[in-house]
Motif scaffolding. Structure first.
Motif, PDB file in Angstrom:
ATOM      1  N   ALA A 174      40.052   0.209  30.921  1.00  0.00           N
ATOM      2  CA  ALA A 174      40.085   1.138  32.054  1.00  0.00           C
ATOM      3  C   ALA A 174      38.806   1.042  32.881  1.00  0.00           C
ATOM      4  CB  ALA A 174      40.270   2.572  31.551  1.00  0.00           C
ATOM      5  N   LEU A 175      37.657   0.926  32.238  1.00  0.00           N
ATOM      6  CA  LEU A 175      36.394   0.792  32.961  1.00  0.00           C
ATOM      7  C   LEU A 175      36.368  -0.511  33.747  1.00  0.00           C
ATOM      8  CD1 LEU A 175      33.465   1.785  33.530  1.00  0.00           C
ATOM      9  CD2 LEU A 175      32.773   0.410  31.554  1.00  0.00           C
ATOM     10  N   LEU A 176      36.812  -1.596  33.121  1.00  0.00           N
ATOM     11  CA  LEU A 176      36.787  -2.897  33.792  1.00  0.00           C
ATOM     12  C   LEU A 176      37.761  -2.926  34.976  1.00  0.00           C
ATOM     13  CD1 LEU A 176      36.582  -5.238  30.678  1.00  0.00           C
ATOM     14  CD2 LEU A 176      34.739  -4.574  32.228  1.00  0.00           C
ATOM     15  N   LYS A 177      38.827  -2.139  34.890  1.00  0.00           N
ATOM     16  CA  LYS A 177      39.759  -2.064  36.021  1.00  0.00           C
ATOM     17  C   LYS A 177      39.083  -1.395  37.214  1.00  0.00           C
ATOM     18  CE  LYS A 177      44.454  -0.567  37.192  1.00  0.00           C
ATOM     19  NZ  LYS A 177      45.693   0.096  36.677  1.00  0.00           N
ATOM     20  N   ARG A 178      38.224  -0.403  36.920  1.00  0.00           N
ATOM     21  CA  ARG A 178      37.531   0.299  37.999  1.00  0.00           C
ATOM     22  C   ARG A 178      36.397  -0.539  38.585  1.00  0.00           C
ATOM     23  NH1 ARG A 178      37.586   4.586  34.310  1.00  0.00           N
ATOM     24  NH2 ARG A 178      35.302   4.446  34.067  1.00  0.00           N
ATOM     25  N   THR A 179      35.673  -1.256  37.746  1.00  0.00           N
ATOM     26  CA  THR A 179      34.494  -2.006  38.217  1.00  0.00           C
ATOM     27  C   THR A 179      34.858  -3.328  38.854  1.00  0.00           C
ATOM     28  OG1 THR A 179      34.164  -3.124  36.081  1.00  0.00           O
ATOM     29  CG2 THR A 179      33.074  -0.991  36.405  1.00  0.00           C
ATOM     30  N   GLY A 180      35.999  -3.884  38.457  1.00  0.00           N
ATOM     31  CA  GLY A 180      36.339  -5.223  38.909  1.00  0.00           C
ATOM     32  C   GLY A 180      35.659  -6.261  38.042  1.00  0.00           C
ATOM     33  N   PRO A 181      35.768  -7.550  38.384  1.00  0.00           N
ATOM     34  CA  PRO A 181      35.225  -8.623  37.549  1.00  0.00           C
ATOM     35  C   PRO A 181      33.718  -8.445  37.301  1.00  0.00           C
ATOM     36  CG  PRO A 181      36.637  -9.510  39.280  1.00  0.00           C
ATOM     37  CD  PRO A 181      36.428  -8.063  39.611  1.00  0.00           C
ATOM     38  N   VAL A 182      33.306  -8.713  36.069  1.00  0.00           N
ATOM     39  CA  VAL A 182      31.888  -8.610  35.694  1.00  0.00           C
ATOM     40  C   VAL A 182      31.285 -10.003  35.700  1.00  0.00           C
ATOM     41  CG1 VAL A 182      30.242  -7.910  33.923  1.00  0.00           C
ATOM     42  CG2 VAL A 182      32.346  -6.581  34.264  1.00  0.00           C
ATOM     43  N   THR A 183      30.203 -10.173  36.422  1.00  0.00           N
ATOM     44  CA  THR A 183      29.462 -11.438  36.451  1.00  0.00           C
ATOM     45  C   THR A 183      28.008 -11.144  36.115  1.00  0.00           C
ATOM     46  OG1 THR A 183      28.881 -11.231  38.800  1.00  0.00           O
ATOM     47  CG2 THR A 183      30.982 -12.333  38.268  1.00  0.00           C
ATOM     48  N   LEU A 184      27.261 -12.216  35.840  1.00  0.00           N
ATOM     49  CA  LEU A 184      25.830 -12.034  35.570  1.00  0.00           C
ATOM     50  C   LEU A 184      25.135 -11.383  36.760  1.00  0.00           C
ATOM     51  CD1 LEU A 184      24.834 -15.375  33.773  1.00  0.00           C
ATOM     52  CD2 LEU A 184      24.960 -13.085  32.766  1.00  0.00           C
ATOM     53  N   ALA A 185      25.541 -11.767  37.956  1.00  0.00           N
ATOM     54  CA  ALA A 185      24.906 -11.225  39.160  1.00  0.00           C
ATOM     55  C   ALA A 185      25.225  -9.743  39.343  1.00  0.00           C
ATOM     56  CB  ALA A 185      25.351 -12.025  40.379  1.00  0.00           C
ATOM     57  N   ARG A 186      26.452  -9.325  38.982  1.00  0.00           N
ATOM     58  CA  ARG A 186      26.864  -7.943  39.182  1.00  0.00           C
ATOM     59  C   ARG A 186      26.449  -7.025  38.037  1.00  0.00           C
ATOM     60  NH1 ARG A 186      32.318  -6.352  39.654  1.00  0.00           N
ATOM     61  NH2 ARG A 186      31.436  -4.557  40.777  1.00  0.00           N
ATOM     62  N   LEU A 187      26.152  -7.582  36.869  1.00  0.00           N
ATOM     63  CA  LEU A 187      25.894  -6.757  35.684  1.00  0.00           C
ATOM     64  C   LEU A 187      24.796  -5.702  35.910  1.00  0.00           C
ATOM     65  CD1 LEU A 187      26.673  -6.207  32.767  1.00  0.00           C
ATOM     66  CD2 LEU A 187      25.045  -7.971  32.043  1.00  0.00           C
ATOM     67  N   PRO A 188      23.668  -6.024  36.575  1.00  0.00           N
ATOM     68  CA  PRO A 188      22.626  -5.008  36.761  1.00  0.00           C
ATOM     69  C   PRO A 188      23.071  -3.784  37.557  1.00  0.00           C
ATOM     70  CG  PRO A 188      21.746  -7.206  37.151  1.00  0.00           C
ATOM     71  CD  PRO A 188      23.231  -7.347  37.066  1.00  0.00           C
ATOM     72  N   SER A 189      24.131  -3.905  38.337  1.00  0.00           N
ATOM     73  CA  SER A 189      24.577  -2.780  39.163  1.00  0.00           C
ATOM     74  C   SER A 189      25.673  -1.963  38.496  1.00  0.00           C
ATOM     75  CB  SER A 189      25.072  -3.291  40.518  1.00  0.00           C
ATOM     76  OG  SER A 189      26.225  -4.121  40.359  1.00  0.00           O
ATOM     77  N   LEU A 190      26.121  -2.372  37.310  1.00  0.00           N
ATOM     78  CA  LEU A 190      27.211  -1.684  36.631  1.00  0.00           C
ATOM     79  C   LEU A 190      26.663  -0.755  35.548  1.00  0.00           C
ATOM     80  CD1 LEU A 190      29.659  -4.710  36.255  1.00  0.00           C
ATOM     81  CD2 LEU A 190      29.653  -2.924  38.025  1.00  0.00           C
ATOM     82  N   PRO A 191      27.347   0.351  35.262  1.00  0.00           N
ATOM     83  CA  PRO A 191      26.851   1.285  34.247  1.00  0.00           C
ATOM     84  C   PRO A 191      26.950   0.678  32.836  1.00  0.00           C
ATOM     85  CG  PRO A 191      29.040   1.934  34.973  1.00  0.00           C
ATOM     86  CD  PRO A 191      28.620   0.819  35.865  1.00  0.00           C
ATOM     87  N   CYS A 192      25.880   0.818  32.094  1.00  0.00           N
ATOM     88  CA  CYS A 192      25.836   0.316  30.714  1.00  0.00           C
ATOM     89  C   CYS A 192      25.401   1.432  29.769  1.00  0.00           C
ATOM     90  CB  CYS A 192      24.870  -0.858  30.593  1.00  0.00           C
ATOM     91  SG  CYS A 192      25.381  -2.340  31.492  1.00  0.00           S
TER      92      CYS A 192
END
Length: 304
Positions: A174-192
């Motif tokens: 469900a979280l990945l559906k909201r965030t969209g594809p996860v890449t190394l470049a996008r990871l710093p902007s996603l909640p962890c």
């Protein structure tokens, strides 16, 4: 005579003297010489400050003090022999009470499995397992071993490296559906979800070819508890890290998905910390072996 066992040797010699009624017979029974037996008798008399035997070239007899000592010497040596046997048995057979400290996350998993395996193999053994994610004072705790995640920083302890645990990034579908594809470049902007001190700030990611990347993480939720961190991940609070043994069933069931499947976090070392000393009770050695057997069967664990 400097050591207690020397006095017991003297008592054992005196028993042979008293029972045989002769220094020469005692020497033959002990496999030594008459002068040696005579010297031991003199040493025992000096130690006790009394005459134990009357001896001439023609006769030999015990004094009243000698007869009194002979009556009690058997009991003294038998009690020492029994004590020595019981204590040395603890070095060869797992018995007594084993006190172990371990991390809470591992403790509710394979650490408890290792403890129950050990208890099943040795029903006479008692085990006390304390779980904490804090640094402990092993000597003050009274425990005999401490299972540690990461390095053992106390130089006064003996550290045994058991191996290293792989760690992967995971999140709920469900979280990945909201965030969209996860890449190394996008990871710093996603909640962890942060796990102090292992998953916070910047982390190093590795791939199978040996490449590494330092990636900054945003961790709006941080905890020092592995179980709390994992629960937050399952609740969809953010992308987080876990060892394969912990998340395998949830991935298989579809409750979690692997994030950046070609990348891993740096593996983390697993150690057992022990008090210094040459002698280890057999229960400690048996526990370490039971723990290694359980860990070697875990997915993602690399033995030392």
């Amino acid at each position: 005579m400097k050591y207690t066992h020397d006095r017991l040797d003297l008592l054992a010699t005196f028993i042979r003297i008293g029972e045989s009624g002769s220094l020469s017979k005692a020497a033959r029974l002990l496999g030594t010489t008459q002068p040696t037996v005579s010297r031991r008798l003199l040493e025992l008399e000096r130690l006790l400050g009394c005459k134990l035997a009357l001896r001439t070239t023609a006769s030999f007899s015990l004094t009243d003090e000698g007869r009194s000592l002979l009556a009690e010497a058997h009991d003294l040596t038998d009690r020492w022999s029994g004590l020595s046997h019981r204590l040395s048995g603890g070095q060869s057979r797992p018995e007594g009470t084993l006190r172990v400290i371990g991390p809470s996350g591992y403790g509710t998993g394979f650490l408890t499995d290792a403890v129950t395996d050990l208890r099943a193999a040795h029903p006479g053994l008692r085990i006390e397992l304390t779980l904490t994610d804090r640094v402990v004072d092993l000597a003050a705790s009274g425990a005999e071993c401490w299972v540690c995640v990461g390095d053992v920083r106390d130089p006064g302890l003996v550290s045994r490296h058991l191996g290293a645990m792989e760690r992967v990034l995971i999140a709920t579908p469900a979280l990945l559906k909201r965030t969209g594809p996860v890449t190394l470049a996008r990871l710093p902007s996603l909640p962890c979800v942060g796990l102090v001190p292992y998953v916070e700030g910047s982390v190093r990611l590795l791939d199978r070819s040996g490449r590494s990347r330092m990636v900054r993480l945003d961790t709006p939720i941080k905890t020092d508890s592995l179980l709390s961190s994992y629960r937050a991940i399952l609740n969809g609070a953010g992308i987080g890290a876990a060892a394969p043994w912990m998340c395998h069933a949830d991935i298989q069931a579809g409750r979690l998905k692997r994030v950046l499947p070609r990348w891993w976090l740096e593996p983390i070392g697993i150690h057992v910390a022990l008090p210094p000393g040459l002698y280890r009770p057999a229960r400690v050695t048996a526990f370490i072996e039971a723990l290694k057997q359980r860990m070697h069967a875990l997915p993602g664990f690399k033995p030392a």
